[in-house]
Structure formats: C-alpha cells, structure tokens
Scaffold this motif. Structure first.
Motif, short mmCIF file in Angstrom:
data_model
loop_
_atom_site.label_atom_id
_atom_site.label_comp_id
_atom_site.label_asym_id
_atom_site.label_seq_id
_atom_site.Cartn_x
_atom_site.Cartn_y
_atom_site.Cartn_z
N LEU A 24 -4.10 0.88 -3.09
CA LEU A 24 -4.90 2.42 -3.18
C LEU A 24 -5.77 2.75 -2.17
N GLU A 25 -6.61 1.96 -2.69
CA GLU A 25 -7.99 1.60 -1.89
C GLU A 25 -8.18 1.66 -0.56
N ASP A 26 -6.89 0.35 -0.19
CA ASP A 26 -6.90 0.13 0.94
C ASP A 26 -7.17 1.19 2.12
N GLN A 27 -6.55 2.65 1.48
CA GLN A 27 -6.11 4.06 2.84
C GLN A 27 -5.09 3.80 3.91
N GLY A 28 -4.42 2.58 4.22
CA GLY A 28 -3.95 2.05 5.08
C GLY A 28 -4.34 1.63 6.00
N ARG A 29 -5.60 0.41 6.09
CA ARG A 29 -6.00 0.16 6.80
C ARG A 29 -4.89 -1.72 6.98
N GLN A 30 -5.18 -2.16 5.77
CA GLN A 30 -4.27 -3.09 5.77
C GLN A 30 -2.86 -3.09 4.90
N CYS A 31 -2.53 -2.30 4.48
CA CYS A 31 -1.48 -1.99 3.69
C CYS A 31 -0.72 -0.31 3.19
N PHE A 32 0.48 -0.24 3.02
CA PHE A 32 0.78 1.32 2.48
C PHE A 32 1.22 1.16 1.31
N CYS A 33 1.33 2.23 0.51
CA CYS A 33 1.43 1.97 -1.19
C CYS A 33 1.08 3.55 -1.12
N ARG A 34 2.52 3.56 -2.12
CA ARG A 34 2.70 5.45 -2.32
C ARG A 34 3.22 4.74 -3.89
N VAL A 35 2.91 5.31 -4.95
CA VAL A 35 2.83 5.40 -6.49
C VAL A 35 3.88 6.73 -6.54
N LEU A 36 5.57 6.98 -6.85
CA LEU A 36 5.94 7.87 -7.28
C LEU A 36 5.90 8.27 -8.95
N ARG A 37 5.41 9.57 -8.95
CA ARG A 37 5.51 10.24 -10.46
C ARG A 37 6.33 11.19 -10.28
N PRO A 38 7.70 11.34 -11.03
CA PRO A 38 8.66 12.78 -11.24
C PRO A 38 7.98 13.79 -11.98
N GLY A 39 7.35 14.17 -12.22
CA GLY A 39 6.31 15.31 -12.34
C GLY A 39 4.97 15.11 -13.32
N PRO A 40 4.66 15.77 -13.58
CA PRO A 40 2.37 15.86 -13.00
C PRO A 40 3.08 15.44 -15.11
N GLY A 41 1.91 14.43 -15.58
CA GLY A 41 1.57 13.74 -16.71
C GLY A 41 3.19 12.90 -16.77
N GLN A 42 3.79 12.37 -15.81
CA GLN A 42 4.64 11.40 -16.08
C GLN A 42 4.33 10.42 -15.94
N PRO A 43 4.39 9.61 -16.36
CA PRO A 43 4.29 7.78 -15.71
C PRO A 43 5.02 7.70 -14.58
N ALA A 44 4.15 6.37 -14.17
CA ALA A 44 4.83 6.03 -12.50
C ALA A 44 6.00 5.42 -13.21
N ALA A 45 7.49 6.02 -11.72
CA ALA A 45 8.94 5.22 -12.27
C ALA A 45 8.70 4.68 -11.25
N GLY A 46 7.78 4.83 -9.93
CA GLY A 46 8.68 4.15 -8.66
C GLY A 46 7.06 3.48 -7.71
N LEU A 47 7.15 2.25 -6.69
CA LEU A 47 5.77 2.53 -5.88
C LEU A 47 7.01 1.80 -5.07
N VAL A 48 6.44 1.69 -3.81
CA VAL A 48 6.04 1.13 -2.50
C VAL A 48 4.86 0.28 -1.97
N LEU A 49 5.02 -1.04 -1.49
CA LEU A 49 3.74 -1.76 -1.05
C LEU A 49 4.29 -1.92 0.15
N ALA A 50 4.05 -2.26 1.32
CA ALA A 50 4.11 -2.46 2.68
C ALA A 50 2.68 -2.71 3.38
N ASN A 51 2.62 -4.61 3.68
CA ASN A 51 1.63 -4.63 4.36
C ASN A 51 1.71 -4.48 5.72
N ILE A 52 0.72 -4.57 6.50
CA ILE A 52 0.30 -4.52 8.19
C ILE A 52 0.63 -5.65 8.43
#
Length: 136
Positions: A24-52
């Motif tokens: 997440l700190e990389d901000q797109g320099r070497q990878c793409f990362c998204r964490v999915l939260r279904p709603g405010p205050g809910q725990p993460a329900a999914g993640l995708v991590l892709a490396n350049i």
C-alpha cells in the motif's frame, strides 16, 4: 491469512500485514494493491496484489497478479470481478502490456471469472523456491 491457511502456507498474520503495508505504501511504483471493505468500519473482505514485471511474452511492462482473494463469507457477490476490474483499469491507465496470473486447479469459479474478463488459459506448470535461510 485465510488464503494462506487454506493453501497450507506457513505465514503468520503479522508478516502478512507487513507485506500489505509495503504494498500500500508503494503507491503504484512496483505494484498495484487494493483492499476491499464492503462498508465503512467493516473488516477487509478481499484483496488483490499485482506486481509490475518486465515481460518477454508481452514485450514490455506487465503485471503478475500475485494474489486475488475474497473471504469465503463474501464470495458470490461480484467482489472478485470488482477487484480484477480495478487491476485492468489501472493497467490500462499505466500502459501495462499484459497480465499474468494463476488459479488453483479445480477452482472453477476463478476460471469462469478470468475467462469472462478476457483472460486466456496457458498450458504451463508453476514452480517455486523459497530461501529458508533468510529466516534463520
């Protein structure tokens, strides 16, 4: 952590959180990362991590989707499609030439998802090597 447990990969939650923080700190320099939260205050329900990566197959910069995971209790709601679509959109905006990934054999829902988004199956085997001495 849930995905790693399902695959019998011995990673502790703190190590996985540290990797997620780096991505997440990389901000797109070497990878793409998204964490999915279904709603405010809910725990993460999914993640995708892709490396350049630099790809001979695609003759330029490409992405390797290292991990796509939706928690079992949140599946079949379109979240996997949403995460992969976010990778495709980001890749197009960043002149990425192609995307590689793997799915576990027998994971029919993943295969259907990827094919519906235009991915094609390759006839390959994947191998890995872990440097266990790094943890000593």
């Amino acid at each position: 952590a849930e995905d790693m447990r399902d695959q019998n990969v011995p990673q502790d939650a703190d190590s996985l959180l540290a990797v997620a923080d780096l991505a997440l700190e990389d901000q797109g320099r070497q990878c793409f990362c998204r964490v999915l939260r279904p709603g405010p205050g809910q725990p993460a329900a999914g993640l995708v991590l892709a490396n350049i990566i630099f790809s001979v197959k695609f003759a330029g910069r490409a992405l390797w989707i290292e991990n796509l995971y939706v928690s079992k209790s949140w599946r079949r709601r379109g979240y996997g499609r949403l995460l992969v679509s976010s990778v495709l959109d980001w890749a197009e905006d960043h002149q990425i030439k192609g995307i590689d990934l793997e799915a576990y054999q027998g994971n029919t829902p993943a295969a259907v998802l990827y094919r519906s988004l235009g991915f094609e199956r390759l006839n390959r085997e994947r191998f890995y090597f872990a440097f266990s001495w790094l943890d000593d």
